[in-house]
Design an enzyme around this catalytic site. Structure first.
Site, PDB file in Angstrom:
ATOM      1  N   HIS A   1       0.822  -1.224   0.000  1.00  0.00           N
ATOM      2  CA  HIS A   1       0.000   0.000   0.000  1.00  0.00           C
ATOM      3  C   HIS A   1       0.850   1.266   0.000  1.00  0.00           C
ATOM      4  CE1 HIS A   1       0.373   0.063   4.545  1.00  0.00           C
ATOM      5  NE2 HIS A   1       0.326   1.364   4.326  1.00  0.00           N
TER       6      HIS A   1
ATOM      7  N   ASP B   1       0.457  -7.545   1.949  1.00  0.00           N
ATOM      8  CA  ASP B   1       0.871  -6.142   1.958  1.00  0.00           C
ATOM      9  C   ASP B   1       2.394  -6.005   1.903  1.00  0.00           C
ATOM     10  OD1 ASP B   1       0.651  -3.432   1.893  1.00  0.00           O
ATOM     11  OD2 ASP B   1      -0.243  -3.207   3.877  1.00  0.00           O
TER      12      ASP B   1
ATOM     13  N   SER C   1       4.456   2.828   7.903  1.00  0.00           N
ATOM     14  CA  SER C   1       4.145   1.709   7.017  1.00  0.00           C
ATOM     15  C   SER C   1       5.330   1.343   6.147  1.00  0.00           C
ATOM     16  CB  SER C   1       2.966   2.070   6.117  1.00  0.00           C
ATOM     17  OG  SER C   1       1.768   2.131   6.848  1.00  0.00           O
TER      18      SER C   1
END
Length: 328
Positions: A78, A110, A179
């Site tokens: 992402h 992910d 992230s």
């Protein structure tokens, strides 16, 4: 901070300007050496932080870990999702910027791999991946990343839980920008790739964070590390039978999508295809055909091979289901 500095300067001036003040001599202050957990945190940061980068794709940004000296980076799918032409900007801790090409993604877990381009043979610091025995509930963990764009930020916590799907749960503070960055053990090994927080209302941070385990990431890296840099497009992780979604057997209808072979999530939509005409887009999930639930990619392929003239697709988007009529 400016007020504090001003007060300190003012106090120092007063001492210097006051006449006839006797200053007693005193023995030098000896500071204790860093010990225990404090020294461990310092060691982990010094070892790992040179290999933690900031990644910018579109208007968003995240973090990543350099895992090979040649410039291979592990991050979240992402984080690079808005890369457009499959290229991102990577900034290293020493302030240098590089162009990176996305060479593989795994949306289910992910994960993504980015290869630095035009490095002129430069060798980069790296972070090693932990083995399964280096991942234990209760151990100290450390997260390094770029929360809110503040690169090189360290937080600490414990590994709180290992989920049945292999996801790691931690109470180390994670925020937007963390992230894709590493979750590390006390040996400075990457045990997970930070990816999400639990937010009950969609706004607040509950203090519970999640990471994809290094054991899953290792398999992904092994399968994709040697993939070539794609020209102008994001290369996807190969999944069993995934090419069949784009081109079926001769004379079979073509839906015109590439899907994740495990959960039928749309990864790519061919321009001008049937899928594009009905409005399918990346991230949609094909749930059923003619009200019969699909259990995998084989069901979709079998249906296309039956050469139907039309079909009723049930599609999931943003946790909502919709039925769409398709004519081939």
């Amino acid at each position: 901070m400016q007020i504090k500095r001003f007060l300190l300067c003012a106090a120092s001036f007063g001492l210097i300007a006051t006449p006839n003040m006797a200053i007693a001599s005193s023995p030098p202050i000896v500071l204790a050496q860093f010990q225990g957990e404090e020294q461990t945190s310092i060691n982990v940061y010094q070892a790992a932080s040179p290999a933690v980068v900031t990644i910018r794709a579109g208007r968003g940004s995240g973090s990543g870990s350099i895992i090979s000296a040649e410039g291979l980076i592990l991050t979240n799918e992402h984080v690079i999702r808005d890369s457009g032409n499959g290229q991102v900007t990577v900034r290293t801790p020493n302030g240098r910027s590089y162009t990176g090409a996305v060479i593989a993604t795994d949306r289910r877990n992910d994960l993504a791999l980015v290869r630095l381009l035009n490095t002129q043979g430069e060798r980069f610091p790296t972070i090693p991946l932990a083995n399964a025995d280096g991942i234990r509930v209760g151990q100290q963990v450390f997260a390094i990343g770029s929360p809110f764009g503040l690169s090189g930020t360290l937080t600490r916590g414990i590994l709180s839980r290992i989920g049945r799907d292999g996801d790691l749960q931690t109470d180390a503070s994670l925020n937007p920008g963390n992230s894709g960055g590493p979750l590390l053990n006390s040996r400075g090994e990457l045990i997970g790739v930070n990816k999400a927080i639990l937010s009950p209302d969609g706004r607040s941070n509950s203090g519970i964070g999640f990471a994809t385990s290094a054991t899953i990431a290792r398999d992904f890296i092994t399968q994709n590390a040697n993939r070539p840099v794609p020209s102008g497009a994001v290369a996807r992780q190969p999944t069993p039978s995934s090419p069949a979604q784009r081109s079926s057997t001769p004379n079979s209808p073509r839906l015109g999508v590439t899907v994740d072979g495990r959960n039928l999530t749309v990864l790519e939509v061919e321009p001008g295809s049937v899928a594009a005409t009905i409005g399918l887009r990346r991230g949609d999930r094909i749930v059923a055909i003619n009200q019969r639930r699909l259990t995998g990619v084989g069901d979709l392929q079998t249906f296309l091979d039956s050469r139907p003239n039309s079909a009723l697709l049930t599609v999931s988007r943003n946790n909502r289901l919709a039925n769409v009529r398709v004519r081939f």
